[in-house]
Design an enzyme around this catalytic site. Structure first.
Site: not given
Length: 452
Positions: A57, A209, A268, A319
């Protein structure tokens, strides 16, 4: 065409002496061991393949070090996330491009030659779409182009704040897309990278989610045969909420409802049971491990030795980009296992070098995850090459696997000397050729953001 000559280099079949490599139009035309240097060849002592960074990111590089203050209650991933939302809520398109370029320069100086950008900021600071739906995808592509890093762009589908299709939170409005909007974003993202050699576009359902089962099934049909990346089972709370929603853990649910295969990279997978570890390994998917970020956020530790024993494949990613380094990620991965299992040399198999096991596993897994058909220094592959500073005391008297063991575990600084990305020499004497210009823009951007 141009030639490089290495006294020793790590090839797919192992370490080789007197390796001559010919570069042509961004690829490796030939790789010959036990060869001789020719007039005009550039000479180096130690050659390695460039490392893929499978999960980034980039914008979060701008907030590195800004969340290390304890709050009034116990800090966690979830409190960190609220701070991240506030930070990204201020960033303009220019800001995102400047920060991404800085992150990519640091990746190249560390020995990463390709990045998988898990790109989930799509709209302006108000949450409204830009007139150009791919505005920010184009900014990421521009940062990759200006830095020279290879790009696998992974536009993220993000629609909900929680399992069961919960409405998004205010801090997530810059991420949210409809199915139709995401389809157009994918097409525009492919156009955005069309001029960059070797660029790949995949897609990334953010997490279970953030997408409903129906949405997940629909967007997977948009992908063809390109990489699919997804966050999964990073936090215990996420696992508990998934069980409350579906009666199953996230990895259980995914394997029971989706055809996960070698196109997939599951980021992950920290909280995986033995059965889930086995199913992940059997699927052929890559486990995308981000050890520094996972430690920084308090995520937990992936069970790497069990995954290795089942034949699983993994790669590494930076990350949140709180710290960018090939050796830092690999070392943290091994040390986390040593702490968890109270043993040494955990990731390596019997009688194997830990450094080489880590390096080659991350190289091969990362290449697969980022849609690169050929990994390592092989004729026909991309000319992504790293040379190390053999004069550094950390490498005194070392050869073969001892180079990797000492670089990862015994060097107090980066030993990267030169980096070629798709045949273009971008780093020399450990410094990116555009470091000063890109750093100046980054500094000005951060001063403006932090003064706001």
């Amino acid at each position: 065409m141009s030639g490089l000559f290495f006294e020793q280099a790590l090839l797919p079949q192992g370490w080789a002496r007197a390796v001559r490599i010919v570069l042509d139009q961004g690829r490796l035309l030939s790789v010959e061991a036990n060869s001789s240097a020719r007039p005009g060849d550039e000479r180096h002592r130690i050659g390695l393949p460039g490392m893929p960074n499978l999960h980034s990111h980039a914008f979060q590089r701008g907030m590195a070090g800004l969340t290390e203050i304890r709050g009034a209650t116990a800090d966690s991933f979830w409190t960190w996330r609220e701070l991240m939302y506030r930070f990204v809520g201020r960033m303009t398109a220019d800001d995102i491009e400047a920060v991404a370029a800085q992150a990519y320069v640091e990746m190249l100086e560390a020995g990463f030659t390709r990045v998988g950008e898990f790109h989930y900021i799509h709209h302006d600071v108000s949450g409204a779409p830009y007139g150009n739906i791919a505005e920010l995808a184009e900014r990421i592509a521009a940062s990759a182009q200006s830095s020279g890093i290879g790009l696998t762009l992974l536009p993220v589908f993000y629609a909900h704040a929680g399992f069961g299709g919960r409405a998004p939170d205010p801090g997530q409005m810059r991420f949210i897309n409809s199915i139709d909007g995401f389809s157009r974003l994918l097409d525009a993202s492919r156009r955005a990278v069309a001029g960059q050699q070797g660029a790949v576009v995949g897609l990334a359902p953010h997490s279970l989610r953030a997408v409903t089962p129906e949405e997940l099934n629909t967007i997977l049909k948009l992908n063809g045969n390109c990489p699919v990346h997804m966050h999964i089972a990073e936090q215990i709370r996420e696992v508990d909420e998934c069980v409350a929603w579906s009666g199953q853990r996230p990895l259980q649910w995914l394997f029971d409802h989706v055809a996960v295969d070698s196109r997939w990279c599951l980021i992950h997978a920290t909280h995986a049971t033995a059965d889930e570890i086995g199913r992940l390994a059997k699927s052929g998917a890559v486990a995308g491990l981000c050890p520094i970020t996972e430690a920084n956020l308090g995520d937990g530790t992936f069970n790497a030795p069990e995954f290795r024993d089942r034949g699983g494949r993994f790669g590494i990613g930076s990350d949140s980009n709180v710290l960018i380094g090939v050796t830092d990620e690999l070392r943290q991965l091994e040390y986390s296992q040593r702490l968890a299992h109270q043993a040494r040399n955990v990731v390596a198999g019997t009688l194997a070098s830990t450094g080489r096991t880590l390096f080659e596993s991350a190289l091969n897994g990362g290449s697969q995850a980022l849609g690169v058909a050929t990994s390592g220094l092989t004729a026909g592959g991309f000319a992504d090459i790293v040379s190390l500073d053999a004069h550094d005391v950390a490498l005194a008297g070392r050869s073969g696997d001892a180079i990797l063991d000492s670089w990862i575990f015994g060097a107090g600084r980066s030993l990267v000397d030169c980096v070629w990305a798709r045949g273009r020499k971008i780093v020399k004497d450990g410094r990116h050729h555009a470091r000063e210009t890109i750093a100046l823009r980054f500094r000005q951007t951060l001063e403006g953001l932090l003064a706001a």
